[in-house]
Motif scaffolding. Structure first.
Motif, short mmCIF file in Angstrom:
data_model
loop_
_atom_site.label_atom_id
_atom_site.label_comp_id
_atom_site.label_asym_id
_atom_site.label_seq_id
_atom_site.Cartn_x
_atom_site.Cartn_y
_atom_site.Cartn_z
N THR A 153 0.62 -1.95 -3.15
CA THR A 153 -0.02 -1.11 -4.24
C THR A 153 -0.40 0.22 -3.62
O THR A 153 -1.36 0.36 -2.69
CB THR A 153 -1.06 -2.01 -4.94
N VAL A 154 -0.15 1.15 -4.37
CA VAL A 154 -0.73 2.49 -3.83
C VAL A 154 -1.42 3.06 -5.26
O VAL A 154 -0.97 3.08 -6.13
CB VAL A 154 0.54 3.54 -3.72
N THR A 155 -2.76 3.30 -4.77
CA THR A 155 -3.67 4.13 -5.91
C THR A 155 -3.87 5.48 -5.51
O THR A 155 -4.18 5.60 -4.52
CB THR A 155 -4.91 3.28 -6.06
N VAL A 156 -3.88 6.43 -6.39
CA VAL A 156 -3.97 7.84 -6.18
C VAL A 156 -5.42 8.10 -6.65
O VAL A 156 -5.54 7.67 -7.89
CB VAL A 156 -3.09 8.84 -6.74
N SER A 157 -6.44 8.74 -5.82
CA SER A 157 -7.58 9.04 -6.39
C SER A 157 -7.41 10.11 -7.34
O SER A 157 -6.34 10.94 -7.50
CB SER A 157 -8.36 9.69 -5.29
#
Ligand code: FES
Length: 167
Positions: A153-157
Motif C-alpha cells: 500500500t502506498v499513501t501520499v502525504s
C-alpha cells in the motif's frame, strides 16, 4: 670554514639523494594509490547498497514487515514526482505510473526470484531473466511466472512530498 664547506657538501649530497628519494617515494606513492583504488573497487562486496536514512528512504525495506517512507524532496528519490519513473529500495519497487498513480511491489520475480523492473514505455513490470511481465498491480501478463507479484500500500502525504509504503 672547513666545517662549513663540509656542511655545504653534505647538504648538496643530501639534496641530491633527497631528489632521488623523493622520486622513488613518489613512484611508490602513486603505485600504492593506484593499487589501493583498484583494490577498493574490485573488493567492494556491495557496490550498490540499499539507500538508507539521509538518502530519502527511511524504515524497513526488506523482509516481511515492509514499512518505510520516501521523501520526495530528496534528490535521490525526487524523480518519483514525475510520471513514468521508479526506484528500487531493498526488496521493493516503487513506481509512479505513466498515469500518475503510485504503486509498490515486490522486486522479487515469482518465477525464480530475480529482480524485476518498471518499464515506462509499456507501463508494466518486466523480469529480464526469462521475460515474465506483470501489470503495475502485480498480475502476471506473460510467463514463465505464474504467481502475481506481492503488492504494498502506498499513501501520499497531503503535501505530496512523502510516500508511506506498507505491507
Ligand atoms: S526469474 Fe523472472 S522470469 Fe524467471
Amino acid at each position: 670554514m672547513n666545517s662549513i664547506e663540509k656542511g655545504s657538501m653534505k647538504r648538496g649530497e643530501f639534496l641530491r639523494s633527497l631528489g632521488l628519494s623523493t622520486s622513488t617515494l613518489m613512484a611508490f606513492y602513486c603505485l600504492g594509490t593506484t593499487m589501493t583504488a583498484c583494490g577498493s573497487s574490485d573488493d567492494d562486496p556491495n557496490p550498490n547498497p540499499d539507500p538508507g536514512t539521509g538518502t530519502g528512504i527511511s524504515g524497513t525495506t526488506t523482509g516481511s514487515n515492509i514499512n518505510f517512507t520516501v521523501d520526495l524532496t530528496n534528490s535521490n528519490t525526487s524523480k518519483l514526482k514525475t510520471n513514468g519513473n521508479s526506484i528500487i529500495t531493498g526488496d521493493v519497487l516503487v513506481a509512479k505510473t505513466t498515469a500518475g498513480s503510485y504503486v509498490a511491489l515486490s522486486k522479487i520475480c515469482t518465477h525464480e526470484g530475480n529482480p524485476v523492473a518498471y518499464r515506462t514505455t509499456s507501463n508494466d513490470i518486466f523480469c529480464q531473466s526469462h521475460g515474465s511481465t506483470f501489470t503495475t498491480a502485480g498480475a502476471v501478463t506473460n510467463g514463465p511466472a505464474t504467481a502475481a507479484l506481492k503488492t504494498y500500500t502506498v499513501t501520499v502525504s497531503s503535501d505530496g512530498n512523502t510516500l508511506t509504503v506498507k505491507a
